[in-house]
Design a protein around this motif. Structure first.
Motif, PDB file in Angstrom:
ATOM      1  N   ASN A 438     -14.514  72.603  25.073  1.00  0.00           N
ATOM      2  CA  ASN A 438     -15.607  71.643  25.794  1.00  0.00           C
ATOM      3  C   ASN A 438     -15.054  70.703  26.400  1.00  0.00           C
ATOM      4  O   ASN A 438     -16.054  71.188  27.617  1.00  0.00           O
ATOM      5  CB  ASN A 438     -16.295  71.210  24.814  1.00  0.00           C
ATOM      6  CG  ASN A 438     -17.165  71.900  23.868  1.00  0.00           C
ATOM      7  OD1 ASN A 438     -17.326  72.980  23.903  1.00  0.00           O
ATOM      8  ND2 ASN A 438     -17.816  71.558  22.439  1.00  0.00           N
ATOM      9  N   LEU A 439     -13.971  70.051  26.763  1.00  0.00           N
ATOM     10  CA  LEU A 439     -14.180  68.992  27.491  1.00  0.00           C
ATOM     11  C   LEU A 439     -12.873  69.747  29.000  1.00  0.00           C
ATOM     12  O   LEU A 439     -12.676  69.438  30.360  1.00  0.00           O
ATOM     13  CB  LEU A 439     -13.113  67.837  26.722  1.00  0.00           C
ATOM     14  CG  LEU A 439     -13.835  67.081  25.848  1.00  0.00           C
ATOM     15  CD1 LEU A 439     -13.507  66.370  25.607  1.00  0.00           C
ATOM     16  CD2 LEU A 439     -15.159  66.823  26.126  1.00  0.00           C
ATOM     17  N   GLY A 440     -12.302  70.918  28.575  1.00  0.00           N
ATOM     18  CA  GLY A 440     -11.486  71.366  29.887  1.00  0.00           C
ATOM     19  C   GLY A 440     -10.148  70.676  29.776  1.00  0.00           C
ATOM     20  O   GLY A 440      -9.014  70.017  30.394  1.00  0.00           O
ATOM     21  N   ILE A 441      -9.063  69.961  28.300  1.00  0.00           N
ATOM     22  CA  ILE A 441      -8.013  70.279  28.131  1.00  0.00           C
ATOM     23  C   ILE A 441      -7.273  71.216  28.028  1.00  0.00           C
ATOM     24  O   ILE A 441      -7.527  71.915  27.106  1.00  0.00           O
ATOM     25  CB  ILE A 441      -7.992  68.597  26.948  1.00  0.00           C
ATOM     26  CG1 ILE A 441      -9.011  67.908  27.757  1.00  0.00           C
ATOM     27  CG2 ILE A 441      -7.330  68.365  26.685  1.00  0.00           C
ATOM     28  CD1 ILE A 441      -9.319  66.799  26.529  1.00  0.00           C
ATOM     29  N   GLU A 442      -5.834  71.376  28.798  1.00  0.00           N
ATOM     30  CA  GLU A 442      -5.545  72.596  28.442  1.00  0.00           C
ATOM     31  C   GLU A 442      -4.312  72.203  27.655  1.00  0.00           C
ATOM     32  O   GLU A 442      -3.782  70.807  27.748  1.00  0.00           O
ATOM     33  CB  GLU A 442      -4.850  73.251  29.819  1.00  0.00           C
ATOM     34  CG  GLU A 442      -6.288  73.980  29.812  1.00  0.00           C
ATOM     35  CD  GLU A 442      -6.235  74.610  31.267  1.00  0.00           C
ATOM     36  OE1 GLU A 442      -4.499  74.755  31.652  1.00  0.00           O
ATOM     37  OE2 GLU A 442      -6.911  75.609  31.464  1.00  0.00           O
ATOM     38  N   GLY A 443      -3.877  72.994  27.016  1.00  0.00           N
ATOM     39  CA  GLY A 443      -1.965  72.592  26.661  1.00  0.00           C
ATOM     40  C   GLY A 443      -2.235  71.416  25.291  1.00  0.00           C
ATOM     41  O   GLY A 443      -1.565  71.922  23.827  1.00  0.00           O
ATOM     42  N   ARG A 444      -3.307  71.169  24.070  1.00  0.00           N
ATOM     43  CA  ARG A 444      -3.308  70.466  23.066  1.00  0.00           C
ATOM     44  C   ARG A 444      -5.113  71.422  22.460  1.00  0.00           C
ATOM     45  O   ARG A 444      -5.493  72.144  22.980  1.00  0.00           O
ATOM     46  CB  ARG A 444      -3.922  69.506  24.324  1.00  0.00           C
ATOM     47  CG  ARG A 444      -2.710  68.774  23.982  1.00  0.00           C
ATOM     48  CD  ARG A 444      -2.698  67.327  24.814  1.00  0.00           C
ATOM     49  NE  ARG A 444      -1.989  66.603  25.759  1.00  0.00           N
ATOM     50  CZ  ARG A 444      -0.942  66.284  25.849  1.00  0.00           C
ATOM     51  NH1 ARG A 444      -0.146  66.083  24.942  1.00  0.00           N
ATOM     52  NH2 ARG A 444      -0.178  66.348  26.725  1.00  0.00           N
ATOM     53  N   GLY A 445      -4.729  71.001  21.469  1.00  0.00           N
ATOM     54  CA  GLY A 445      -5.839  71.571  20.660  1.00  0.00           C
ATOM     55  C   GLY A 445      -5.674  72.383  19.117  1.00  0.00           C
ATOM     56  O   GLY A 445      -7.149  72.931  18.601  1.00  0.00           O
ATOM     57  N   ILE A 446      -4.802  73.395  19.785  1.00  0.00           N
ATOM     58  CA  ILE A 446      -4.004  74.038  19.198  1.00  0.00           C
ATOM     59  C   ILE A 446      -3.002  74.397  18.607  1.00  0.00           C
ATOM     60  O   ILE A 446      -2.282  74.060  19.916  1.00  0.00           O
ATOM     61  CB  ILE A 446      -5.026  75.553  19.346  1.00  0.00           C
ATOM     62  CG1 ILE A 446      -6.514  75.723  20.417  1.00  0.00           C
ATOM     63  CG2 ILE A 446      -4.329  76.551  19.231  1.00  0.00           C
ATOM     64  CD1 ILE A 446      -6.912  77.089  20.705  1.00  0.00           C
ATOM     65  N   ILE A 447      -2.517  74.658  17.314  1.00  0.00           N
ATOM     66  CA  ILE A 447      -0.884  74.715  17.079  1.00  0.00           C
ATOM     67  C   ILE A 447      -0.591  76.033  17.070  1.00  0.00           C
ATOM     68  O   ILE A 447      -1.090  77.011  17.302  1.00  0.00           O
ATOM     69  CB  ILE A 447      -0.966  74.657  15.874  1.00  0.00           C
ATOM     70  CG1 ILE A 447      -1.544  73.527  15.097  1.00  0.00           C
ATOM     71  CG2 ILE A 447       0.634  74.993  15.622  1.00  0.00           C
ATOM     72  CD1 ILE A 447      -0.574  73.374  13.651  1.00  0.00           C
ATOM     73  N   LYS A 448       0.445  76.383  18.672  1.00  0.00           N
ATOM     74  CA  LYS A 448       0.758  77.694  18.923  1.00  0.00           C
ATOM     75  C   LYS A 448       2.377  77.045  20.661  1.00  0.00           C
ATOM     76  O   LYS A 448       2.451  75.848  20.479  1.00  0.00           O
ATOM     77  CB  LYS A 448      -0.226  78.598  19.840  1.00  0.00           C
ATOM     78  CG  LYS A 448      -0.743  77.619  21.829  1.00  0.00           C
ATOM     79  CD  LYS A 448      -1.456  79.078  21.967  1.00  0.00           C
ATOM     80  CE  LYS A 448      -1.745  78.638  23.344  1.00  0.00           C
ATOM     81  NZ  LYS A 448      -2.356  79.272  23.870  1.00  0.00           N
ATOM     82  N   ALA A 449       2.753  78.399  20.787  1.00  0.00           N
ATOM     83  CA  ALA A 449       4.027  77.768  20.926  1.00  0.00           C
ATOM     84  C   ALA A 449       3.572  77.594  22.191  1.00  0.00           C
ATOM     85  O   ALA A 449       2.937  77.649  22.754  1.00  0.00           O
ATOM     86  CB  ALA A 449       5.260  79.023  20.780  1.00  0.00           C
ATOM     87  N   GLY A 450       4.262  76.539  23.329  1.00  0.00           N
ATOM     88  CA  GLY A 450       3.809  75.601  24.284  1.00  0.00           C
ATOM     89  C   GLY A 450       3.241  74.846  24.138  1.00  0.00           C
ATOM     90  O   GLY A 450       3.457  73.979  25.565  1.00  0.00           O
ATOM     91  N   ASN A 451       2.016  74.844  23.517  1.00  0.00           N
ATOM     92  CA  ASN A 451       0.990  73.234  23.355  1.00  0.00           C
ATOM     93  C   ASN A 451       2.234  72.155  23.067  1.00  0.00           C
ATOM     94  O   ASN A 451       3.040  72.408  22.691  1.00  0.00           O
ATOM     95  CB  ASN A 451       0.375  73.780  22.365  1.00  0.00           C
ATOM     96  CG  ASN A 451      -1.139  74.737  22.757  1.00  0.00           C
ATOM     97  OD1 ASN A 451      -0.650  74.864  24.302  1.00  0.00           O
ATOM     98  ND2 ASN A 451      -2.193  74.319  22.128  1.00  0.00           N
ATOM     99  N   TYR A 452       1.512  71.021  23.715  1.00  0.00           N
ATOM    100  CA  TYR A 452       2.280  69.994  23.468  1.00  0.00           C
ATOM    101  C   TYR A 452       2.115  69.387  21.545  1.00  0.00           C
ATOM    102  O   TYR A 452       1.156  69.734  20.923  1.00  0.00           O
ATOM    103  CB  TYR A 452       1.485  68.651  24.191  1.00  0.00           C
ATOM    104  CG  TYR A 452       1.851  68.863  25.745  1.00  0.00           C
ATOM    105  CD1 TYR A 452       3.114  67.816  26.248  1.00  0.00           C
ATOM    106  CD2 TYR A 452       1.127  68.855  26.463  1.00  0.00           C
ATOM    107  CE1 TYR A 452       3.118  67.834  27.097  1.00  0.00           C
ATOM    108  CE2 TYR A 452       1.197  68.647  27.453  1.00  0.00           C
ATOM    109  CZ  TYR A 452       2.287  68.411  28.249  1.00  0.00           C
ATOM    110  OH  TYR A 452       3.164  68.071  29.368  1.00  0.00           O
ATOM    111  N   ALA A 453       3.591  68.785  21.032  1.00  0.00           N
ATOM    112  CA  ALA A 453       3.306  68.832  19.885  1.00  0.00           C
ATOM    113  C   ALA A 453       2.374  67.652  19.248  1.00  0.00           C
ATOM    114  O   ALA A 453       3.247  66.161  18.926  1.00  0.00           O
ATOM    115  CB  ALA A 453       4.897  68.688  19.574  1.00  0.00           C
ATOM    116  N   ASP A 454       1.559  68.160  19.569  1.00  0.00           N
ATOM    117  CA  ASP A 454       0.624  66.714  18.491  1.00  0.00           C
ATOM    118  C   ASP A 454      -0.081  67.036  17.530  1.00  0.00           C
ATOM    119  O   ASP A 454      -1.031  68.315  17.298  1.00  0.00           O
ATOM    120  CB  ASP A 454      -0.628  66.801  19.540  1.00  0.00           C
ATOM    121  CG  ASP A 454      -0.475  65.851  21.358  1.00  0.00           C
ATOM    122  OD1 ASP A 454       0.710  65.164  21.197  1.00  0.00           O
ATOM    123  OD2 ASP A 454      -1.357  65.846  22.234  1.00  0.00           O
TER     124      ASP A 454
END
Ligand SMILES: [Zn+2]
Length: 509
Positions: A438-454
């Motif tokens: 919704n907010l247009g934030i990329e690389g976060r919010g989903i657990i998948k390889a390559g995303n930031y480890a939040d």
């Protein structure tokens, strides 16, 4: 630096193949993964290298990596707070307990029309590192105050002023602001015309930003306010989000479904309208919003507010600079002591606060605030359940409203576990993947390889909020470990000393 090309090539080779060995590797195993997409939980492991997730699946431990036993708990993406006011407190309380104790790893600031420039935020995060990530909208009111002068905003902007606002907004969007935020119910923006907002929105849309709004009214003229945001979505074709949606007028209670139907109609028309919502029946703001016509000395309006807009016996003054001992008292209690009606008391409180402001021009900080009971819990639940709404706190770290410490754990504990109104996967989606989308934030919010480890590891059976109006800073239960950018920032009720928070910018691709 390199004497010959070969030596350079060897060095590049060495760096590329050995860098991951130097970066801290962690394996989180014995967990159920809820990945934030809305899909079902699954058993697996997650490997972190550096600040990113490197693998998800059935992974075997490697020599030298740190192993974290998840003990069968849930691992979810770190929660994204779609509408937050925590930033100020995070400057002092940099370990971010208010956010981390409820699993929040990214706050979205610049809300209700007020915010910092991207350069200011970058400098701030550099100078004072904090535990959580920060993303930001550009505030319409801040633009007005910059261009029109802080004391000259109670009027529509002139065209040349709108042009100046546009040029500042353009710079901010190009520096990674998520879009334009408005706080049209507040006086500093209330006198802007719809055209002013649409002109700024068109520029935002052209630069692929988004629009988020504390709409012009949450009570008496709410229909108009909803029409306005729908029109902005229709005209600009950009995604628009209603901040902390609520029905704040008693005679509207129980009609959330009608409003949702209206939003669904807009979506059918192709307008990407969404909402964020916090799980409480009381808001926290200034006393002045209880006078929708801004007629603070009209007893009729005060009487209407007492009957329709809040419950004076359950509404508590937050701060009150003119008479600090009023803090923590209900409006009814103050009325009783002063032997005046509740409506008259409301007017007196507003008048004394304005007077205080005039006499103390150098006073900084909040002069008055109220935690006002004004909603019906059935409506709050309907808004939470709408598939296009995401969770926010609208909170801060001051403890004046429990939402600052307990919003996300309250959803998990009360709406998922106790009332069973939505599944854990749906709730997590509304705190992570859907929010990022919704907010247009990329690389976060989903657990998948390559995303930031939040990431957040929690116990779905014991997770619950404990913050209340009386004790707004009580920590939640059930949040075990929180990671931000690969670093453990919170562990068993305590923050670690790590401050890995990043400034999250909109992808400019
Ligand atoms: Zn707001």
């Amino acid at each position: 630096m390199f004497k010959n090309k070969k030596l350079f090539q060897y060095s590049v080779f060495f760096l590329v193949f050995t860098l991951p060995l130097f970066m801290q590797a962690q394996l989180i195993h014995q967990i159920k993964i809820i990945d934030g997409t809305g899909g079902s939980a699954f058993n697996g492991s997650v490997r972190i290298i550096g600040n990113k997730i490197s693998e998800v699946g059935n992974l075997t431990p490697r020599k030298g990596e740190q192993i974290i036993d998840g003990k069968g708990l849930i691992l979810a993406p770190g929660f994204i707070d779609a509408h937050s006011h925590h930033l100020q407190d995070l400057q002092q309380n940099r370990d971010g307990l208010s956010t981390l104790n409820q699993g929040i790893t990214t706050i979205v600031t610049g809300q209700d029309g007020w915010g910092y420039s991207m350069d200011t935020l970058a400098a701030m995060m550099n100078r004072i590192p904090i535990a959580v990530n920060v993303a930001a909208y550009t505030g319409h009111t801040s633009l007005r105050e910059d261009v029109m002068g802080e004391n000259d905003v109670l009027r529509p902007a002139k065209q040349d002023e709108i042009e100046k606002m546009k040029s500042v907004l353009e710079i901010e969007l190009k520096k990674g602001s998520l879009g334009l935020s408005t706080g049209l119910e507040y006086e500093e923006a209330f006198y802007s015309t719809r055209d002013e907002v649409i002109q700024l929105s068109k520029l935002t849309a052209a630069l692929k930003g988004r629009y988020i709004s504390h709409i012009r009214s949450e009570d008496v003229t709410m229909d108009d306010a909803i029409d306005e945001i729908i029109e902005i979505g229709r005209t600009t074709k950009m995604s628009v989000q209603i901040s902390h949606i609520k029905l704040g007028k008693k005679s509207d209670w129980g009609t959330a479904k009608n409003l949702i139907e209206k939003l669904e109609q807009a979506r059918k028309e192709g307008i990407d309208i969404t909402t964020d919502v916090y799980p409480y029946t009381y808001w926290h703001s200034t006393l002045r919003v209880l006078f929708p016509a801004r007629d603070y000395t009209n007893i009729k309006s005060a009487e209407f507010a007492v009957k329709q807009l809040f419950d004076p016996s359950q509404s508590i003054l937050g701060v009150y600079a003119p008479i600090p001992s009023y803090q923590g008292k209900t409006i009814s209690e103050i009325a009783n002591t002063s032997k005046k009606s509740e409506a008259q008391t409301l007017m007196d409180l507003v008048a004394m606060a304005s007077d205080f402001k005039l006499k103390n021009p150098d006073y900084h900080g909040s002069i008055e605030s109220i935690t006002a009971k004004s909603m019906y819990d059935g409506d709050v639940a309907d808004f939470i359940l709408w598939p296009h709404s995401v969770i926010c706190s609208d909170g801060n770290g001051s403890g004046t409203h429990p939402r600052g410490y307990g919003s996300f754990t309250r959803i998990l504990g009360r709406y998922v576990q106790e009332k069973k109104l939505l599944s854990l996967e749906e709730a997590i989606h509304k705190m992570t993947g859907l929010t990022a989308m919704n907010l247009g934030i990329e690389g976060r919010g989903i657990i998948k390889a390559g995303n930031y480890a939040d990431l957040v590891l929690f116990n779905p059976e014991t997770v619950i909020d404990h913050a209340t109006i009386e004790n707004g800073k009580a920590l939640s239960e059930g949040i075990d470990i929180v990671w931000v950018n690969g670093k453990i920032v919170y562990n068993s009720g305590k923050s670690t000393s790590e401050k890995p928070g990043m400034l999250v910018k909109r992808s400019l691709k």
